[in-house]
Motif scaffolding. Structure first.
Motif, short mmCIF file in Angstrom:
data_model
loop_
_atom_site.label_atom_id
_atom_site.label_comp_id
_atom_site.label_asym_id
_atom_site.label_seq_id
_atom_site.Cartn_x
_atom_site.Cartn_y
_atom_site.Cartn_z
N THR A 93 -7.47 -2.19 1.84
CA THR A 93 -6.09 -2.39 1.37
C THR A 93 -6.07 -2.85 -0.08
O THR A 93 -7.00 -3.53 -0.54
N TRP A 148 -10.35 -2.65 7.62
CA TRP A 148 -9.14 -2.38 6.84
C TRP A 148 -9.48 -2.33 5.37
O TRP A 148 -10.13 -3.24 4.83
N GLN A 203 0.84 -1.19 0.00
CA GLN A 203 0.00 0.00 0.00
C GLN A 203 0.88 1.24 0.00
O GLN A 203 1.78 1.38 0.82
N GLU A 219 -3.21 5.12 5.19
CA GLU A 219 -4.28 4.14 5.20
C GLU A 219 -5.59 4.79 4.79
O GLU A 219 -5.89 5.92 5.16
#
Length: 476
Positions: free
Chosen positions: A154, A152, A128, A132
């Motif tokens: 991703t 999450w 990544q 985030e």
């Protein structure tokens, strides 16, 4: 590993069954050498996330590949949108074994087929870039109310390799498709919630992870596969409901088409291929990364994911047929296949800067070889222009091949006629030599020198003689 895709779109003039070709590149082909990714040691929380989601993706990969709908239900979060759940169910159904034995024709189907089998199919967490990507607060609250302790978003890569109706099927290198997914944690287990676009700003996510999402053939319902032996090994034909007749024709025509391209190009190419026959514009547009309607008059496109220069191979190369191709006769479809297979054979020797009069004219010459009569029958718009005194003064520029211009048909036909003239005058061996030399690309002086080196004649004279040949062909 960054992937690139090039689509070669082949419009077809249905009234004259004259397949034309336009090939555009959105990137310079590159090697498959791994990206250099700056990494740091994961902290315990991040490591738990990575390990948990990796375990889930392993389960998801196996479940989908085995066509296990019941197992799939246990891996998808209850908050997942119905469309996402149905999307995964379509993938599982396309891989699922069916009751009929492989190789048996379904009732009323013209082609023996079975579910797609793949040699490799594995999702994995991808590196990544950037910060985030977070979900919207209200959606996180909804998941937490159901017991989620973490979420999450991703990037996720899918490594796969066809496959076909039977194992091992088509022998090809691993292809990597890029996307992103959203996950939620419940105790020690994780579940998949949806695409990464669930996050509040998917545009920002695309900037952080610039790898464009790709689509696999299994993502549309009603996929089936049938294999056929060609001179390079097993080729496979994938098709959807509604394209059965087209798939049956392709299966019958493909071995001879491969051999005919080999007769021109030589044996130094893979001589096997995956062909996908689509039944809807949506399927074709997604598989070729074009917009629906952009190729309404098209017959086919060739696409590839990347070129591995060190291994000397093209990764993820496909011939994708449009719904419009279903209206073609076997003879016209054979022309399209030979044209597209010439792109497959020449891919490793064709630079993105090679002129379109070369990269479209020669494949069209190979495709139509032995099928046309005189210039008037083969290239009616060009013949009419020449008869009216408008003889091309030069080889067509790349811009004139745009499918949105009125001059496009004359450009395609001019490119074909120049290749036909060179083949007739100098022979196919020198025509191929010209393709290889000029196909390396470069500035005008470089390509002109390559033409002289291959044909032994200055470009100006070759073009002048071609113009004279055109006038002779139409009786002017």
């Amino acid at each position: 590993m960054r992937t690139r895709r090039v689509a070669c779109v082949v419009p077809v003039l249905l009234a004259f069954a004259f397949p034309l070709a336009a090939c555009g590149s959105d990137a310079t082909p590159e090697s498959s050498s791994s990206e250099t990714v700056a990494t740091t040691q994961l902290n315990p929380f991040e490591q738990q996330r990575y390990d948990g989601v990796t375990a889930l993706l392993d389960q998801l990969s196996s479940t989908l590949r085995n066509g296990d709908r019941s197992g799939l239900a246990e891996l998808v979060d209850g908050a997942a949108r119905p469309e996402f759940r149905q999307h995964l169910e379509v993938i599982a159904d396309n891989f699922a074994d069916v009751e009929k034995p492989a190789g048996r024709k379904p009732q009323h189907s013209p082609v023996a087929a079975g579910p797609l089998k793949v040699k490799e199919f594995r999702y994995r967490v991808a590196p990544q870039n950037g910060p985030e990507h977070l979900l919207a607060d209200d959606f996180v609250a909804k998941l937490e109310a159901e017991g989620a302790t973490d979420t999450w978003v991703t990037p996720v890569d899918l490594d796969y390799a066809l496959g076909g109706e039977a194992e091992p099927g088509l022998d090809e290198p691993t292809v990597t498709l890029h996307g992103s997914l959203t996950f939620a944690r419940y105790g020690d287990d994780w579940k998949v919630v949806g695409e990464g676009g669930l996050a509040p700003d998917p545009t920002q996510a695309s900037r952080e992870n610039p790898k464009a999402p790709d689509v696999g053939a299994w993502e549309f319902p009603g996929l089936a596969a049938t294999d056929v032996k060609t001179s390079g090994g097993t080729s496979t034909v994938l098709f959807y409901r509604g394209a059965e007749n087209e798939a049956a024709k392709v299966r019958q025509l493909l071995p001879a088409a491969v051999d005919e391209v080999t007769a021109f190009w030589g044996k130094d190419w893979v001589k096997r291929v995956a062909v996908i026959a689509t039944a809807t514009n949506e399927q074709f547009a997604a598989l070729t990364r074009t917009r629906p309607g952009d190729t309404a008059a098209a017959a086919a496109a060739t696409v590839f994911t990347m070129i591995d220069t060190r291994a000397g191979q093209v990764v993820g190369q496909r011939i994708v047929l449009t719904p419009a191709a279903r209206g073609l006769s076997s003879e016209a479809l054979a022309v399209v296949l030979r044209h597209e297979l010439t792109h497959v054979a020449s891919r490793l020797t064709t630079a993105s800067s090679a002129p379109l009069w070369l990269t479209e004219g020669v494949p069209e010459y190979v495709g139509r070889k032995g099928t046309y009569g005189d210039l008037i029958d083969a290239a009616p718009e060009l013949a009419a222009a020449v008869a009216g005194g408008s003889v091309p003064k030069a080889l067509p520029s790349d811009g004139s091949f745009s499918v949105e211009t009125d001059a496009a048909r004359v450009a395609y036909q001019s490119a074909w006629s120049f290749a036909a003239y060179v083949g007739k005058t100098y022979g196919d061996e020198k025509l191929k030599k010209m393709y290889v030399g000029v196909g390396k690309g470069g500035d005008t002086a470089t390509t002109d020198a390559a033409m002289k080196a291959s044909l032994g004649v200055e470009k100006a004279k070759v073009v002048a003689d071609w113009r004279a040949w055109l006038k002779k062909e139409v009786g002017k």
